[in-house]
Design a protein around this motif. Structure first.
Motif: not given
Lengths: 95, 95
Positions: B28-30, B33-41, B81-95
């Motif tokens: 995650i640090y690298r 991006s955390v979109g595929d990680v289950s927060f419930t887990m 880290l999950y809470l910090k990066y959880r909004k990054n997925k869409l940005g990554e998809a666009i870039l």
């Protein structure tokens, strides 16, 4: 004043952790995407849990055996799904 | 014929599982991006490990306490880290 049912505390702890990877299984099954999941994490847990299982068999501790058989099984499923869907990330990014 | 050092087996099992989430932290640090990680887990493991820690304190088992303090700490880091990066997925998809 506070009285804890410690057997219940230990049982709930065991249940939550032995089924800990189940939500990840559901998430991968739903999204068909695993790009952010660390395969090293899954592999490290699988080896660790397998050694716990061997240790449990050695000391003949039934709880240790059952808990680690369940964890090991869920980890095999997660790793199988990981290998199945690992190429899906780029496709998802494009779509 | 085969002689196993069972204390070593148990120790390696404990080390691999107590540091099991560390590779996920690095990933995650690298990738940020955390979109595929289950927060419930993560949440389920955190509650489970916390209850194991309480149980370890109750039965005064030093190994159970140390292992679960380490697991709990790594899980808090992963969740942070999950809470910090959880909004990054869409940005990554666009870039």
């Amino acid at each position: 004043m506070v009285s804890m049912n410690w057997e219940l505390v230990g049982s709930v702890a065991a249940l939550l952790t032995m089924f800990g990877f189940v939500p990840q299984i559901f998430k991968i099954y739903r999204t068909e995407s695993v790009g952010d999941v660390s395969f090293t994490m899954l592999f490290q847990f699988t080896i660790g849990i397998f050694l716990w299982l061997l240790y449990g068999i050695h000391i003949q501790d039934r709880i240790l055996i059952v808990a680690n058989v369940i964890s090991f099984t869920t980890l095999i499923v997660v790793m199988g799904l990981y290998l199945k869907y690992r190429k899906n990330k780029l496709g998802e990014a494009i779509l």
